[in-house]
Motif scaffolding. Sequence first.
Motif, PDB file in Angstrom:
ATOM      1  N   THR A  69       0.838  -1.207   0.000  1.00 57.90           N
ATOM      2  CA  THR A  69       0.000   0.000   0.000  1.00 57.90           C
ATOM      3  C   THR A  69       0.870   1.253   0.000  1.00 57.90           C
ATOM      4  N   LYS A  70       1.894   1.241   0.823  1.00 54.77           N
ATOM      5  CA  LYS A  70       2.804   2.392   0.895  1.00 54.77           C
ATOM      6  C   LYS A  70       3.521   2.601  -0.435  1.00 54.77           C
ATOM      7  N   GLY A  71       3.964   1.510  -1.064  1.00 56.98           N
ATOM      8  CA  GLY A  71       4.652   1.613  -2.348  1.00 56.98           C
ATOM      9  C   GLY A  71       3.762   2.174  -3.438  1.00 56.98           C
ATOM     10  N   VAL A  72       2.506   1.708  -3.488  1.00 57.73           N
ATOM     11  CA  VAL A  72       1.541   2.212  -4.475  1.00 57.73           C
ATOM     12  C   VAL A  72       1.297   3.698  -4.269  1.00 57.73           C
ATOM     13  N   LYS A  73       0.934   4.072  -3.054  1.00 56.38           N
ATOM     14  CA  LYS A  73       0.499   5.445  -2.807  1.00 56.38           C
ATOM     15  C   LYS A  73       1.638   6.454  -2.949  1.00 56.38           C
ATOM     16  N   GLN A  74       2.788   6.132  -2.418  1.00 56.66           N
ATOM     17  CA  GLN A  74       3.897   7.081  -2.515  1.00 56.66           C
ATOM     18  C   GLN A  74       4.350   7.277  -3.957  1.00 56.66           C
ATOM     19  N   THR A  75       4.348   6.200  -4.727  1.00 50.87           N
ATOM     20  CA  THR A  75       4.778   6.305  -6.126  1.00 50.87           C
ATOM     21  C   THR A  75       3.752   7.070  -6.959  1.00 50.87           C
ATOM     22  N   LEU A  76       2.471   6.766  -6.771  1.00 47.26           N
ATOM     23  CA  LEU A  76       1.426   7.480  -7.514  1.00 47.26           C
ATOM     24  C   LEU A  76       1.427   8.965  -7.157  1.00 47.26           C
ATOM     25  N   GLU A  77       1.507   9.243  -5.865  1.00 50.19           N
ATOM     26  CA  GLU A  77       1.345  10.614  -5.404  1.00 50.19           C
ATOM     27  C   GLU A  77       2.576  11.477  -5.676  1.00 50.19           C
ATOM     28  N   SER A  78       3.729  10.845  -5.903  1.00 49.09           N
ATOM     29  CA  SER A  78       4.929  11.622  -6.231  1.00 49.09           C
ATOM     30  C   SER A  78       5.023  11.908  -7.728  1.00 49.09           C
ATOM     31  N   SER A  79       4.013  11.436  -8.489  1.00 50.00           N
ATOM     32  CA  SER A  79       4.041  11.610  -9.950  1.00 50.00           C
ATOM     33  C   SER A  79       3.632  13.012 -10.383  1.00 50.00           C
TER      34      SER A  79
END
Length: 326
Positions: free
Chosen positions: A177-187
């Motif tokens: 969950t952390k990997g998904v959200k941090q990567t999406l939101e840093s885009s």
Amino acid sequence: MRKKLGILLGLAMSVALALAGCGGDGGAASNKDVKILLVLNQMDSFRETLVAAARDTAEAEGVQFEFKDAEGSIEKQVNYLKSAKQEGYNVILCSPVSAETVVELKASAGDIPIVFINSCPDEKQLKEGEYVYAGSDEYVAGQFQAEYVLDKLADRQEINVVLLKGEKAHSATNGRTKGVKQTLESSGKTIHYVFEDYADWDQELAKHLFETFLRTGSPVDCVLCENDSMALGVIEACKEADIDLNTLPVLGVDATADGCAAIKSGEMAFTVCQSGTGQGEAAVKAAIRFAKGESLDSLEGVSEDGKYVWVPFEKVDSTNVSQYGK
């Protein structure tokens, strides 16, 4: 002359014994005394692969190996660990029923070293040479999913995401969950989580939750599931609702046989290979070193602090799926 001959014979015997002790047969003989217990939290298709690989590796290495399934019961798991000492086990491989029980599991095992698998304890619970984790960095699985979505939907500034997560207390759920959200939101894009819930790795529950979401009529651009079973549940719901899966990317994790078959048929867009085979093999090899009082330094994937043995994740889509899920 006889005295010199006796000295030479004695030296020759000493060299021969030393060589025998260093040779391959000597290593195999010492492995025979190693006794490993694997205590699983609960069986599923991925863990079947992990257990089979651990058993095969133990057999190849010539060590004794026993497997017990706690069937989701913390009480059963604790009792298995408590009895390990009197049953003569040197090392325990343990997939915790809950990451919150790790302190109790360590106390139950006494002075027996533990190689944790499948669900990673908090780092403060790990200790080089005594308590380590053999597995994959769960953050990377989520990161890979997010990167696929960002590439697939590169022309969109706003992305509507459905996120179906695993068990609430599982380390894989937290990491992915952390990997998904941090990567999406840093885009730099605007990310809307139009539906997010725990489906507990379960196909039927995932199907039910996605059917519930569909009834809201909310827009969705992609569905990220934290394992293949949940993704397959979403796919079932989409097919029953006549949703074109070519226009709605559904993503999973694990690269199970069924998940890879769904990619080959064009129903699933992407998964991440978590090598159960690699994890089972790494866990047993770490356990053998523990049992023999050896360092993990020479083991492939070991971290600098000696607390982790990492098995890499791999991206799987239609271009390379033929290499996976066999």
